[in-house]
Structures are given as C-alpha cells and as structure tokens.
Design an enzyme around this catalytic site. Structure first.
Site, PDB file in Angstrom:
ATOM      1  N   LYS A 186     -18.627  34.685  -6.534  1.00 49.63           N
ATOM      2  CA  LYS A 186     -17.975  35.954  -6.890  1.00 49.63           C
ATOM      3  C   LYS A 186     -18.833  36.735  -7.876  1.00 49.63           C
ATOM      4  O   LYS A 186     -19.079  37.928  -7.697  1.00 49.63           O
ATOM      5  CB  LYS A 186     -16.595  35.647  -7.493  1.00 49.63           C
ATOM      6  N   ARG A 201     -11.283  35.619 -13.954  1.00 56.03           N
ATOM      7  CA  ARG A 201     -11.185  34.906 -12.669  1.00 56.03           C
ATOM      8  C   ARG A 201     -12.268  33.855 -12.547  1.00 56.03           C
ATOM      9  O   ARG A 201     -13.392  34.057 -12.992  1.00 56.03           O
ATOM     10  CB  ARG A 201     -11.392  35.868 -11.490  1.00 56.03           C
ATOM     11  N   GLY A 215      -7.760  30.292  -3.565  1.00 56.36           N
ATOM     12  CA  GLY A 215      -6.478  29.806  -4.076  1.00 56.36           C
ATOM     13  C   GLY A 215      -6.577  28.504  -4.844  1.00 56.36           C
ATOM     14  O   GLY A 215      -5.585  28.012  -5.362  1.00 56.36           O
ATOM     15  N   MET A 239      -8.580  27.864  -7.542  1.00 55.67           N
ATOM     16  CA  MET A 239      -8.800  28.007  -8.976  1.00 55.67           C
ATOM     17  C   MET A 239      -7.909  29.129  -9.495  1.00 55.67           C
ATOM     18  O   MET A 239      -7.127  29.704  -8.777  1.00 55.67           O
ATOM     19  CB  MET A 239     -10.269  28.331  -9.221  1.00 55.67           C
ATOM     20  N   ARG A 285     -17.249  38.743  -0.147  1.00 52.68           N
ATOM     21  CA  ARG A 285     -17.837  37.445   0.199  1.00 52.68           C
ATOM     22  C   ARG A 285     -17.840  37.330   1.718  1.00 52.68           C
ATOM     23  O   ARG A 285     -17.129  38.083   2.389  1.00 52.68           O
ATOM     24  CB  ARG A 285     -17.032  36.294  -0.406  1.00 52.68           C
ATOM     25  N   HIS A 311      -1.662  32.497   1.890  1.00 57.06           N
ATOM     26  CA  HIS A 311      -2.358  31.218   1.689  1.00 57.06           C
ATOM     27  C   HIS A 311      -2.415  30.397   2.982  1.00 57.06           C
ATOM     28  O   HIS A 311      -3.475  29.930   3.405  1.00 57.06           O
ATOM     29  CB  HIS A 311      -1.647  30.440   0.581  1.00 57.06           C
ATOM     30  N   ARG A 351     -24.575   9.147  39.204  1.00 56.69           N
ATOM     31  CA  ARG A 351     -24.546   7.683  39.378  1.00 56.69           C
ATOM     32  C   ARG A 351     -23.761   7.378  40.653  1.00 56.69           C
ATOM     33  O   ARG A 351     -22.540   7.544  40.686  1.00 56.69           O
ATOM     34  CB  ARG A 351     -23.849   7.020  38.190  1.00 56.69           C
ATOM     35  N   ARG A 374     -29.083   9.033  41.699  1.00 54.79           N
ATOM     36  CA  ARG A 374     -29.576   7.679  41.446  1.00 54.79           C
ATOM     37  C   ARG A 374     -29.002   6.712  42.474  1.00 54.79           C
ATOM     38  O   ARG A 374     -27.791   6.687  42.709  1.00 54.79           O
ATOM     39  CB  ARG A 374     -29.168   7.238  40.039  1.00 54.79           C
ATOM     40  N   GLU A 431     -35.991   2.206  31.867  1.00 55.87           N
ATOM     41  CA  GLU A 431     -34.910   1.721  31.015  1.00 55.87           C
ATOM     42  C   GLU A 431     -35.072   0.248  30.647  1.00 55.87           C
ATOM     43  O   GLU A 431     -34.161  -0.393  30.151  1.00 55.87           O
ATOM     44  CB  GLU A 431     -33.549   1.986  31.660  1.00 55.87           C
ATOM     45  N   SER A 491     -37.179   9.137  34.348  1.00 54.56           N
ATOM     46  CA  SER A 491     -36.045   9.549  33.510  1.00 54.56           C
ATOM     47  C   SER A 491     -35.684   8.358  32.631  1.00 54.56           C
ATOM     48  O   SER A 491     -35.407   7.265  33.130  1.00 54.56           O
ATOM     49  CB  SER A 491     -34.856   9.952  34.389  1.00 54.56           C
ATOM     50  N   GLY A 515     -33.610   5.937  30.708  1.00 55.78           N
ATOM     51  CA  GLY A 515     -32.216   5.487  30.587  1.00 55.78           C
ATOM     52  C   GLY A 515     -32.105   4.758  29.259  1.00 55.78           C
ATOM     53  O   GLY A 515     -32.287   3.542  29.177  1.00 55.78           O
ATOM     54  N   THR A 516     -31.823   5.512  28.235  1.00 53.95           N
ATOM     55  CA  THR A 516     -31.894   4.907  26.894  1.00 53.95           C
ATOM     56  C   THR A 516     -30.682   4.030  26.581  1.00 53.95           C
ATOM     57  O   THR A 516     -30.702   3.322  25.580  1.00 53.95           O
ATOM     58  CB  THR A 516     -32.054   5.989  25.808  1.00 53.95           C
ATOM     59  N   CYS A 559     -31.733  10.553  30.179  1.00 56.16           N
ATOM     60  CA  CYS A 559     -30.345  10.709  30.589  1.00 56.16           C
ATOM     61  C   CYS A 559     -29.404   9.707  29.908  1.00 56.16           C
ATOM     62  O   CYS A 559     -28.242   9.604  30.275  1.00 56.16           O
ATOM     63  CB  CYS A 559     -30.202  10.647  32.106  1.00 56.16           C
ATOM     64  N   TYR A 608     -36.615  17.723  30.369  1.00 59.34           N
ATOM     65  CA  TYR A 608     -35.178  17.978  30.250  1.00 59.34           C
ATOM     66  C   TYR A 608     -34.463  16.801  29.605  1.00 59.34           C
ATOM     67  O   TYR A 608     -34.973  15.669  29.595  1.00 59.34           O
ATOM     68  CB  TYR A 608     -34.546  18.273  31.627  1.00 59.34           C
TER      69      TYR A 608
END
Ligand code: PEP
Ligand code: MG
Length: 876
Positions: free
Chosen positions: A22, A92, A101, A103, A336, A454, A559, A615, A743, A762, A764-765, A829, A849
């Site tokens: 403020k 204030r 509201g 303080m 603000r 409020h 899948r 796949r 993977e 690709s 596959g983690t 993926c 990707y």
C-alpha cells in the site's frame, strides 16, 4: 541513524519490501501526480524492530513520526491537535503482500472533545463531525484497545429502535453526540481509563496496534493459507483524512478496473454516498454499482475512470482502487493489483495483451497454473440444472459450482471438513475470523454484503465459489437458516452456482468443461514459444477428442491393451492367450483384427489426421489372466473349454514378477502373429480412412519394451512383411513408421544399435524409472513417501522425472541414437513428462514432443512456453 519513516513523495512502487504494498503504491501514485491525500509510511523494518525489541516505539521512531507529521502540517495548513484547524489522519496497515481484511485500520485520528467542535465549526456540519468522532472511538476501542465492536454497535441499534429509525443516516447530530458520550462511558468502564484526548498519544498507540496486528491470529492464518512469510512485518501508512461522509456530494467506494469475476473490461465496483470506507467493505449498507455514479457525480466518475485506465497502463495489470469523494473532489486512497477469479485472470491477461498493455511474452509468463486448472474444472451439468429449481439467489460473487453440506459457523464447517464432509458455509456475513471456515468450504453463501464484501473478496481470492447478499436468507441460529417457508437444517445438502448466483437443494451432477475460447487463443500463443510439442496419451475416441480440444498436436501413445479392458474384449483376449495351438490363435486373431481395425479407424477420425502413435500390445499378463478357481471356472464356461484346461494354462502363464516378465516385445517374439495382426489392422484402417476422409494417415507403429537391436529388427521384419502383404492386396501406398519405446536401461546403452532399425524413440519413463531405481511402479508409494519424509528424495520419481538417474539415461540414449540417425524423432510418454519440474529439464534436451494425459496438456504447453520466455521480462 536508522531511517524508519518515508514521506509518500519519497518512495516508489519498487519499495514494497520496505514500505509495504500500500505504501509503495501510494508513493508511486503521488509521484504520478494523482490526487492522493498527503501522508507518510512507517516502514516494515520499524515493525520488525518493534516486534523484536519489547513492543515499544523507540524515541528515534517517535521523533521521525513527529517530523513527518510536521511535514503534513506544512502541506495541509492544518495542525495535529489544533483546536481551530485540526489535522485528522487515517492509520492503516500495509504489508508487502496484500492481506485484505486481515490487518487493522483506524480513521479520524486526531479528534478529541475540542477538535471535534472545530471540525463541526469548520465543516458547518455538526452531524458529520460527531459521526466522525464516534467512528474514531469505536475503531480505536476495537482495533487499538481490543474491545468488542458489538458493545458499540448495540448502542446505535438501541438508539435507532427507541427513535423508530431504520438507518444510520437518519440519526441526527444530537444522536451522534449522545452516542459519543455513551461510547466514552463504555470505554471508561471496560478499560478503567479515559479515551486518550492527546492526538499524539492516539497516533503512537495506533501505530503500535498496527504493528501488533501482524501477529494476530487471523493475520497468521491468512499468511499460512497464502504461503506468506511471517518475517516480513507490516508498514503503517498515516495519511491526511478525506471525508466521504461529508454529505450528498461526498462518498466512498472500491472499484476494479475490470470485472474481477468474469474479466470483462470496464469499471466494476460499488460506492456509497455519504459514507466512510469501512461502510462499503463491512456490508452494513448495500452499496450502489459504480455505474450509477456516472449519473450522480458524472465529472468524478469520468475522472475515476480515466485514473483507473492510467493506473492499469502504468502497472500493466488490472487494479483494485479505493477512492473517496469529499465535497465533489476525488481522492485515490489505494491501488493494487486486483484479486480475481481464475476465469477472469485468463480473460484479463488476454485483453491486456490485445490492448497493447502487456506484450506476448509477459502474457505467457503471467498465466498461473491454478487459473488454467480452474478453466478446466467442472460446472453443473446444464441439462441437469434444468431439472432443478433454485430456492435462493443472490449476487454471483465468485464463479464455479460446488455441492456440500450446510454449516452455519466457521467452527462447525471446520469440524465437518475434518470428518470428511464437503462443506458449504452459510453466514449472515463473514469476517476475517471466519477465514479458516471459508478455506475448508466448497462454497460460501451470505445473506448480507455486496460484491466487495469480505466473503466475496476472500472467496474469489481463494477460488471458492460464492453467492453473497441473499436477501431472503435469514440465518436464525447456530444450526439453522430460513428462506421464506423453507428451512435449511445443519448438514442439508446444497448446490451452489457462483456464476449465476443461484442456490439449490440437493446434489446436482457436474459437467466436464473441456475447452474455452480463452484456451484456444492461448494454445496458439504457447505454440509460438514452446520448443517442444505436446501430444496426448489416449486411445478411446473420447479421450482423443478431449486431447485435441485441449491442444494436443497428435497422439503420442495409444496403448492397445487398454482396448481390451471391456468385458467382451477381455474374453477375446483371454481366448487368445489361452489358445492351445497356432490354428486356434489365428482363428481368434481373425476376429480380433476386425475389432481392432474399427478401433483404429475411430482413433484416426477422432485425431483428424494428426500424428498417431499406436503401441502394439504390452500386456502385463497378470492383468488379463483369471484370478482364482472361481474365475477360471467362469472363463472356461464362457470360452467353451474345460476348467482343467483353463486352470492348467493359467498356471503355466503365471509369472512371479509379471512386470518384468512376458511383456511387450517378448510377446512379439514368441507369438509373431499377434503383432502381425495388429500391424495389419493399423495399416488397413489407415488405408480406409485415407480413402474415406481424404486426409492421409501415416501411422507410427510403436513396439514396446525393446531390450535389444536384433530382437527389434526381427520383429520389425516380421510385421513389415504383414504390412506389405496388406498394402499390395489393396494396391495402396501408405507412409508409416516403426519405432520403439525406450523404457529399459539396457535399451539406453544400446540405443545406437536400435536406432539403426527404428524410425523413432519414445521414452517410457514409467518403466524406465521402475527399472533404473529398482522400485516397483505399483508397490512403491510407501517407500517413496518414507524417502520424501526422510528428505532422501525431494520428489516422487514417478511424478517428477529423476534427472540425475533416469535423465542421465535419457541423455545417453538420445546421444547414441542421434549418432546413428541425426533425424531420429524422439518423444517421451511416461507420466513424469508433464510435470512442470520435469519440463524444466526436458526443455533442454533435443526432443520433439512430450505426450501426456489429456487434462495435463494445457499446463504442459504453458510450462514449456514459460520456460522458453522465462528470463525475458517486460520492461517498464
Ligand atoms: C512407460 O512405461 O512410461 C509407458 C508410457 O508405458 P506404460 O505405462 O504403458 O508401461
Ligand atoms: Mg512402459
């Protein structure tokens, strides 16, 4: 010497740490030449010093405050405590982050038994002067001395009752004089001392109270809920009073430069004629919409509008502005960045960009994940809504839809939530004490108060749906409310529509919102910045459509085993794996091929020609085998086999560790005819859709679980043979690619060998993480949670990519793969791909990707774009 005090003319908006939000903005507006009442700020550092050194103002602080007060006298020509021309001030709080509201504020400071007479004389308005004095007594008593506000309010209510009056503005000067002496009496009785008549003493006590309020319970709760540090402290702003309660050409209000609920452009807010600030926010009188001011005080309205527009341009954001008009002169008391709903947040950012107020990178940078999330959240199902009649309506304060059980106090709401209930908080009005109750609620309903009350402001800030000012609602007691002849009992289920402002009895089903206009625009913008594309993990037409609507550029993982979960399909699949001979298997496969072809045609059509990676089967067999004797018996019956046959075969196929067993390519090697069938179905479906729809389909066939180049090469040759047969039978030419998932750690090490045969990789983690860490993807949450609690892991590696381990394997595979084939297309993926923390790492890899589940796509795209523009902040 420490510097504890800054005049507004000395600060700027960059000094929020020191001057609070403020104070910094008041200084900035003063610098801009806006009509800000003159004043000064006591710093957050003073607050921290005060709190850490015995809770008293040092002499140095007092001296600096008095010197600043002296400056105010010079600027205003009024003097503090002067009995002919008294200076009055407001006090204030204002911390670095706005805590609405939370303080405390004291107005009209400097009034006492003498100066009130001078104010009456100078203003020629005795009623006004004594109204101001009673407000000071009330606020000072409550905020500074901790007295109960109701002790004061009851006196006004009683006086109005005796005199048969309904509103405060019907009370006369004599009434206020009477109230003033009653208030002083209450003060004396409660505190065993007089209200301080010395304005300087008033000022010091008020500053101390604001400093102290940093540690009050509701401020602490607010900070906890909003992740605000306890170590910041609050500044105190002391400012010359301007009076909105001076009569009919005075007023006060709060405006947003744009609609904070929906985001529409144009002023939005409320004001009250002949009132002081707290009357608007307290919800005691119902304020008028700001547009009415254009008729009542047109000049001031256009000045306000212009200032709001300038402030938006200056701050590059929607502003929440408090103003007061004193006898036709407009003053700005605060500006603000306005709190807003998620829907409004997106609309506002897009509009600010279109209007040239922020550039595109700033737009990308400023979108918050929570707003995006909310844009994807459910609303009530429109059709269902038609079958329900609302029994209550009010102001649509914070949009969204929610259902829960009604509770009438914050405590009851909190307890119900702890019992696991979903809660709707129903109150006459809310106050900061209710903050915990609001936070646990799905929705908040109040009977009083306007759009800036409020309840409205807090619910909007928290993204909780809310309907306020429901005039027909009467909250009777702690566990009951009525609306006409209808009773809301505690625990009654209510459905609340914060967008329309309607409330219903009972639960109304939700609908999934899959896209909005704003999202469409955002996708185009994100795509311009993101270096990596985002695809969808999806196989059903419904999921594919959702993925496309949410901005996927294609399908990264369909899948095919998921296409067999449905009961009739499951049976066919079991028939396949339980077949005793090649002939029997080929028989089943013939039927399955037709079914799969249809599946793939639906998929291509849903993806409308976009890249589609399908796949081949990767079934952890245990998911498909019958579980016990009873199930074997049923399967035997359904397949026309004997129980013993089914049981024997099932037992033979059972694996101790199916996740590391007969999966993916192992199946392709052992039963080449299964992958051949799938490849034929993929290609034939693509041929047919290409002919029927006119857009060319170039399928990407993905082989899972590859360990070895030779293994991959053999299966590729086998399915390519089948593909060529299909194509020559149809005399059709079709582009296609055959690639693999990476993977398994070994595949990373031999990626150069595999890349000689694969058109794409690709990652596959999910499996790669499982195998790299040796932690089961299905059984490990307990271990991982333990590790996170013990601080061994920062994150769950199945949710956030394990950069050090799995990430290193990925880097190695990419490097080796591209050594052989620099054009090798590479994606990821696994689940962890879409997490913002993973994206920070993935963005630096040269991959093409990431693919993730449909609802995670927008956030993934957003994060990718934000990562790209991260360090390029808007200047100015
Ligand atoms: C993976 O392993 O990361 C993957 C995407 O495949 P699935 O989850 O089907 O094993
Ligand atoms: Mg896998």
């Amino acid at each position: 010497m420490n510097r504890w005090v800054y005049l507004f003319s000395e600060g700027s908006k960059e000094q929020k740490d020191l001057l609070g939000g403020k104070g910094a903005n008041l200084a900035e507006m003063t610098k801009l030449g806006l009509p800000v009442p003159t004043g000064f700020t006591v710093t957050t550092e003073a607050c921290l010093y005060y709190l850490n050194h015995g809770n008293h103002l040092t002499d140095e602080m007092k001296d600096q405050v008095m010197a600043a007060v002296e400056q105010l006298s010079v600027k205003t020509g009024k003097r503090f405590g002067d009995v002919t021309n008294p200076l009055l001030v407001s006090v204030r709080s204002g911390s670095k982050f706005s805590m609405p509201g939370m303080m405390d504020t004291v107005l009209n400071l400097g009034l006492n038994d003498q100066t009130v007479a001078a104010l009456a004389e100078n203003s020629q308005n005795e009623r006004f002067a004594y109204d101001c004095y009673r407000r000071l007594l009330q606020m000072f008593g409550n905020v500074v001395m901790g007295m109960d506000n109701n002790d004061f309010e009851h006196r006004i209510t009683a006086l109005k009752k005796i005199n048969g009056l309904s509103f405060d503005n019907e009370l006369t000067a004599d009434h206020w004089k009477q109230i003033v002496s009653e208030y002083k009496e209450i003060y004396r009785k409660k505190l065993q001392r007089e209200f301080p008549q010395n304005p300087i003493e008033q000022l010091y006590l008020a500053i101390e109270a604001v400093f102290g309020s940093w540690n009050n319970q509701r401020a602490k709760t607010y900070r906890r809920l909003h992740d605000i540090s306890d170590d910041l402290g609050t500044a105190v702003n002391i400012q010359e009073m301007v009076f909105g309660n001076f009569g009919e050409s005075s007023g006060t209000g709060v405006v947003f430069s744009r609609n904070p609920s929906l985001g529409d452009p144009g002023l939005f807010g409320e004001y009250l004629i002949n009132a002081q600030g707290e009357d608007v926010v307290a919800g005691v009188r119902t304020p008028k919409p700001i547009q009415v001011l254009a008729d009542e005080l047109p000049k001031q309205y256009s000045q306000l509008k212009e200032i709001c527009e300038d402030l938006e341009k200056h701050y590059h954001d929607m502003q929440d502005v408090e103003f007061t008009i004193e006898r036709e002169k407009l003053f700005i008391l605060q500006t603000r960045s306005g709190k807003r709903t998620s829907k409004a947040a997106l609309t506002i950012l897009l509009d600010l960009h279109k209007e040239g107020i922020i550039d595109e990178k700033e737009l990308v940078r400023r979108i918050e994940a929570k707003d995006l999330e909310a844009a994807l959240h459910p609303n009530f199902d429109e059709q269902e809504l038609k079958n329900h009649e609302s029994f209550l309506s009010g102001l649509a304060a914070s949009p969204g839809a929610a259902t829960g059980a009604a509770y009438f106090t914050a405590e009851a709401a909190t307890e119900a939530k702890a019992r696991g209930e979903r809660v709707v908080l129903v109150r006459e009005e809310t106050s900061p004490e209710d903050i915990e109750g609001i936070a646990v609620s799905e929705a908040v309903i109040t009977s009083r108060g306007g759009m800036t009350s409020h309840a409205a402001v807090v619910a909007r800030g928290m993204g909780i749906c809310s309907v306020v000012g429901c005039e027909r609602l009467t909250v009777l007691e702690e566990n009951k409310a009525v609306v006409g002849d209808k009773v809301i009992e505690e625990g009654a289920i209510l459905s609340v529509d914060g967008t329309s402002g309607r409330v219903y009895f009972g639960e109304i089903p939700m609908e999934e919102v899959t896209n909005t206009v704003a999202l469409d625009e955002l996708h185009v913008i994100w795509d311009r910045h993101a270096a990596i594309k985002v695809r969808a993990n999806a196989e059903t037409p419904n999921d594919i459509e959702t993925g496309m609507a949410l901005g996927a550029v294609g399908i990264g993982l369909a899948r095919t085993e998921h296409m067999f979960f449905e009961r009739s399909r499951l049976l066919q699949f079991r028939q396949l794996i339980l077949a005793d001979s090649l002939e029997e298997r080929l028989d089943v496969l013939k039927d399955l091929k037709e079914v799969q072809k249809q599946d793939f045609k639906f998929m291509y059509e849903a993806a409308q020609g976009k890249s589609t990676t399908i796949r081949l089967l990767d079934p952890p067999l245990h998911e498909f085998l019958s579980k016990g004797t009873e199930e074997c018996r049923e399967v035997a019956k359904e397949l026309g086999k004997t129980f013993n046959e089914v049981k024997r075969k099932t037992d033979n196929l059972a694996e101790v560790n199916p996740m590391l067993g007969f999966r993916g390519l192992r199946l392709g090697v052992a039963y080449p005819e299964i992958y051949q069938m799938q490849a034929e179905a993929i290609i034939e479906a693509a041929c047919e859709v290409t002919l029927e729809k006119g857009y060319p389909i170039a399928p990407e066939i993905m082989i899972p679980f590859t360990i070895d180049a030779e293994e991959f090469a053999r299966v590729r040759t086998s399915i390519e043979g089948a593909i060529q047969k299909s194509l020559s039978a149809r005399k059709q030419v079709l582009e296609y690619q055959i690639g693999t998932m990476i993977e398994i750690p070994r595949a990373c090490f031999v990626a150069d060998e595999i890349a000689k045969h694969a058109d794409f990789f690709s990652f596959g983690t999910n499996d790669l993480t499982q195998m790299a860490l040796g932690l089961s993807r299905d059984d490990s949450p307990r271990i991982i949670n333990q590790y996170m609690e013990a601080g061994i892991f920062a994150d769950d590696p199945f949710q956030v990519l394990d950069v050090a381990g799995v990430g290193a394997l990925m880097k190695l595979a990419i490097e080796r793969g591209r050594q052989v084939n620099p054009q090798l297309k590479i994606g990821i993926c696994g689940e962890a791909a879409a997490h913002p923390k993973s994206i920070a790492f993935l963005n630096d890899l040269s991959i093409d990707y990431i693919s993730c589940s449909p609802f995670r796509i927008p956030q993934a795209k957003m994060t990718l774009a934000q990562t790209a523009v991260k360090d390029q902040k808007q200047v100015g």
